[in-house]
Scaffold this active site. Structure first.
Site, PDB file in Angstrom:
ATOM      1  N   GLY A   1     -52.917  35.096 -26.546  1.00 29.54           N
ATOM      2  CA  GLY A   1     -51.939  36.168 -26.657  1.00 29.54           C
ATOM      3  C   GLY A   1     -50.788  35.692 -27.523  1.00 29.54           C
ATOM      4  O   GLY A   1     -50.426  34.508 -27.499  1.00 29.54           O
ATOM      5  N   CYS A   2     -50.203  36.594 -28.297  1.00 26.63           N
ATOM      6  CA  CYS A   2     -49.127  36.170 -29.206  1.00 26.63           C
ATOM      7  C   CYS A   2     -47.868  35.790 -28.425  1.00 26.63           C
ATOM      8  O   CYS A   2     -47.219  34.793 -28.735  1.00 26.63           O
ATOM      9  CB  CYS A   2     -48.839  37.242 -30.250  1.00 26.63           C
ATOM     10  SG  CYS A   2     -48.549  38.888 -29.590  1.00 26.63           S
ATOM     11  N   ASN A   3     -47.540  36.554 -27.400  1.00 22.84           N
ATOM     12  CA  ASN A   3     -46.406  36.186 -26.550  1.00 22.84           C
ATOM     13  C   ASN A   3     -46.715  34.898 -25.786  1.00 22.84           C
ATOM     14  O   ASN A   3     -45.852  34.033 -25.627  1.00 22.84           O
ATOM     15  CB  ASN A   3     -46.106  37.297 -25.539  1.00 22.84           C
ATOM     16  CG  ASN A   3     -45.631  38.576 -26.199  1.00 22.84           C
ATOM     17  OD1 ASN A   3     -45.006  38.551 -27.242  1.00 22.84           O
ATOM     18  ND2 ASN A   3     -45.934  39.711 -25.589  1.00 22.84           N
ATOM     19  N   ALA A   4     -47.959  34.813 -25.314  1.00 21.61           N
ATOM     20  CA  ALA A   4     -48.354  33.631 -24.554  1.00 21.61           C
ATOM     21  C   ALA A   4     -48.185  32.375 -25.384  1.00 21.61           C
ATOM     22  O   ALA A   4     -47.599  31.378 -24.942  1.00 21.61           O
ATOM     23  CB  ALA A   4     -49.798  33.781 -24.084  1.00 21.61           C
TER      24      ALA A   4
ATOM     25  N   THR B   1     -46.227  31.850 -27.891  1.00 21.79           N
ATOM     26  CA  THR B   1     -44.812  31.562 -28.122  1.00 21.79           C
ATOM     27  C   THR B   1     -44.202  30.829 -26.932  1.00 21.79           C
ATOM     28  O   THR B   1     -43.461  29.848 -27.096  1.00 21.79           O
ATOM     29  CB  THR B   1     -44.042  32.874 -28.382  1.00 21.79           C
ATOM     30  OG1 THR B   1     -44.766  33.681 -29.307  1.00 21.79           O
ATOM     31  CG2 THR B   1     -42.654  32.592 -28.929  1.00 21.79           C
TER      32      THR B   1
END
Lengths: 343, 343, 343, 343
Positions: A150-153, A155
């Protein structure tokens, strides 16, 4: 001259698909042999994404129309749930980098809990490697199926994982306040993604229930060797690209900074700023770089850790290409060293 | 027909000055009798702010050129430090609403520590009332000098003060993660405020050392009856108006929500959302309203409290007008009930 | 105290409906008695538009559920084509201000050509008055059905109509280059209205075939007393509100400026800038004002005329309210004098 | 392996300087040997432009501190007027690409008229080649000093020059309506470039008196073989990058389209869209590509020609690198084939 590998991009009509094409356009050793998009089959990529119209690319087709015999690797940029169905039908010796959420979670029960249905390809799920390159590089090199994070993950994990491994923070007190650009919501028309709804405004969404929590739990618990649960509040920014996580932890600033600096020493895309400096999303825009910063709070024992990346590049398609490079035996940074676009 | 009061706006060439003019333009009982701007003296307001060119306004003058004899109240929208010098020279019976930071801090030593110099008007400082209307309404009504709050400070205080008073949160564990639009940085040209530097980007600034911490300390310590220190991380948003604070506290969500709902019941500008909902800056844009929300974390005992307002209106000029209304014996909401501008 | 009129807003879940509510919220003599939205019937306005949640408003209902007995006037903010069907079924003595394109075009054949189907309410079409207040004020005062103008059409007509009437330009050489914000495209999710597609970009759309050409032809031919056809190129701006037309004409700059100044002298919302100055969309944002400018070209005989307004206010809902004020015998400017919101 | 050339970038602390560094960062045959910035001498490039902090670059120095002995070519990204003074003092055998306006105008009197002062380096001015690569390729290859074009000028010239050469339009009737992003105004703090002043707004500036008119006159008169004067209205867009010119001409659409298609056939960066399609700035963002479109007006004999490019890339630094490649005998497209960044 080195060998050229053929790749297919399944689901090329979305933003992550287009981003893969953008990155591969100047890759020295990868050729795009097939592009698929069910509803837009028959169209040229330049019609769907005019910024790519200077490129000589195959037309969009349905997946069934692809001959995978000559394909070395497939990027799967399809929606969640669709991805597992499609990948289950692909040749079993085809290398696959999946950009959906379908294969990120190791435990089928946890997957079912967060995604609301049983997994339909449990054998593939068991085989998949989590695509966080800097922490799973060796597994990725020999993997057949890599699950993009996940992109948020990603980060958040880049900021926290080294700290849990090093034991320099209190695992009970981790708060992730995060802000993300709107391109992460994709190209499907939604009221909440309209310019009139997004620009000149900021708000939290999916508070305390965002699915990337499953990835945080999985990776942090593994790293700490004990159950770790974090608090996570995502916000939507009035901008297209970029994620910045502001992570609140308890520990000593110098030790926190040292753990990051040592973990990422020698990493080609990880930039740890001097202690006391905070990064900005605009300074990684369009690139595969991650900028990390550590700032001490005025209250002793509290530390803010900042992590920023471009959700479409390092958070998704750039990461996918980085992993594909490893899986194909190519230099890990091939096609990915372009500097961020600013302003 | 009711009496009309004459006001002067000192420092009318900045954004808060223009915002005062915008709000007063349709005020039923206040007339703008003088506008000052030292460097732009002689110009019309329509030249400096073309959005106000339909209004019949006095020309900009130097402060010295103002005859305060017929003025009932002066708004002082001057830079910090300048404000105390100017107000010290004004007639002592003139009502003043100051929008700078000069009179917010009660303790001269605390002021000197955060603002880097001794205060030059200690008697005025002692006299000033902190302009957070909902909590100092009675003092404001009878005050001669009211000190407008910091815009970030107001946003955070609205979320937290009722919780400390009600004793429903742990005063040791308050984290304020805040994001603000760029108009708060004013109209003076600065590299960091350029469109090319601000748009499509997000970053934290003044981490752990923002001056509004002094206001938090002052108000929270007073409310809790014991020293309270918070962690505060402001971020800059790629938008002009709006502040949103995401406050992390320990307590029970229902008790937190109830404390806010009860504190703000009957308040004309304070809107407490149903438990579980989060507000957005765009939904208070250009208005004097504050939207507050409470969302339980997945981890028991943790709560996220959200507070949003428009920095130029409720965070500055709208608040100033609200206080001026009280000081002049006018209805508190006069000129301030316009709905937010969306989209 | 003056009489209060009851209005209904049909189609309140779109941007023009919400803008009507915003404007009427502080109107001294108009009360919102009914709000309709077929698909969102049963919801509160605050759920659909959180910026209006402080208001005490009727719930959204289906149109069939409205009792029009007590309604003095209905605003119809429905999609094109739907509008004529709905209005045809309303009581014949109900005053109606329609914001759609359905009743703008006087000639049924011209309507059919541009809108692709026969008109379904020819008697209403014959009765309707074109809602460009400054030019049809008397007809509007006594009208039962007023057709709001196209927002782009109004912007261009304000610049050109006085020039044709005064005979100061060549009617064969009129080029309208126009740029508009994205809120004009409405709240329905469309790929082309997404933040990711609109922000940081600019392009022309519907070149040489935009439907507002029908309004230009109609009004310019009438004003000139001979057939007039213009060239019209609309562009989409990366902003929510505001339209600016740059009109290229042949004539003498002073005569052009004089024709505008004389036509709009005494008009409450029309601001003609000094000769040589050009207006900006941001300086009319959220207001009912129009700013007009005239700049001579370096080539003798060529003139640029600029016209700007807010598409949702003066271009649509503000204009509708202005006309409703006239139809109800109220002061024309009631509820409409708020200054633009800048920045 | 091919030879590596050393370059210096004079004036590296502005946007065009940073853009040069960004592009050269992945160039296979060019090495940055010196970076200068008078006021920021001593700082690292990563401090001035954090998006470049992953690069290993020389520190910023004063120009006097550069040893030009080992430098093959200098990019001069200094302000207008400064540039001619600096270049006059450089070694006379050093190849120079100047990005300022100083050497664009061939006629010293015309220069003096538009720029307000006598030229200080007339011999250099006589020697300089106008840097519009596609039209001056052969001269550029053998030039010592190349003058980069104005970014607006290039956008307009790409649309019009082939039409004048082919004789397919009326040279008396050329109107250029143009819109540009704000990065063209540079990084120096100015009120008009602030986010609060630029975002959510659009206006014309320098109407009928923009200095790029001098370039239009020069190039169009030369191409047509007779005096040509155009009308030119530039507007400022609320975005960072991108220029789009909408050019109104008289001619036959097919002939106009054919003239563009034939002129740019085989050009690596020039994309002519199918007749009837219009381009968008967002689809060339961050790239060296130019997209051109031709759309027939509804009125016979009128044609709209659209031209778009990124002002910092093809309009400035990308063009400069393209010319440098030619001057150094390198492949013209080296370092410039990255696809545009969208969204």
């Amino acid at each position: 001259m080195s060998k050229t590998f053929n790749v297919a991009i399944l689901g090329a009509s979305g933003y992550t698909g287009a981003e893969l094409v953008r990155l591969i356009a100047t890759h020295p050793s990868i050729r795009i042999a097939a592009l698929t998009a069910d509803r837009k089959a028959g169209q040229s990529m330049g019609e769907v994404f005019p910024h790519l119209r200077h490129l000589d690319l195959p037309r969009l087709t349905a997946i069934d129309a692809v001959d995978f015999a000559g394909i070395d690797l497939a990027f799967c940029a399809l929606p969640h749930a669709t991805s597992q169905e499609v990948i289950a039908k692909l040749p079993r010796d085809l290398k696959v980098v999946d950009l959906s959420a379908d294969f990120r979670i190791r435990d089928p029960e946890v997957y079912a809990k967060w995604y609301g249905h049983e997994h339909l390809a449990l054998d593939l799920q068991a085989e998949a490697v989590y695509g966080l390159t800097e922490f799973y590089r060796d597994e990725i090199k020999s993997a057949r199926l890599v699950a993009g994070t996940g992109c948020n993950a990603a980060t958040g994990i880049y900021a926290i994982l080294p700290l849990l491994r090093a034991g320099v923070i209190d695992p009970e007190m981790i708060l992730i306040d995060l802000a993300t650009g709107v391109s992460g919501a994709g190209r499907s028309p939604k009221e909440g993604s309209l310019h009139s709804e997004v620009s000149e405004g900021y708000h939290a969404y999916n508070v305390a229930k965002h699915r990337h929590l499953a990835e945080f739990d999985q990776e942090f618990t593994k790293a700490a060797g004990r159950p770790v649960e974090v608090t996570f509040t995502p916000h939507l920014l009035p901008q297209n690209r970029g994620i910045l996580a502001t992570v609140y932890v308890r520990g000593e600033p110098e030790a926190v900074h040292k753990a990051l600096a040592e973990t990422y020493a020698g990493e080609p895309f990880m930039v740890v700023l001097p202690l006391g400096e905070a990064p900005a999303t605009r300074h990684v825009r369009g690139s595969n770089f991650v900028h990390l910063g550590v700032v001490p709070d005025r209250r002793p024992g509290w530390v803010m850790v900042f992590s920023t990346l471009d959700n479409l590049t390092k958070g998704s398609s750039g990461q996918a290409l980085q992993n594909a490079n490893l899986m194909l035996g190519l230099p890990e940074t091939a096609g990915l060293m372009a500097a961020p676009l600013f302003p």
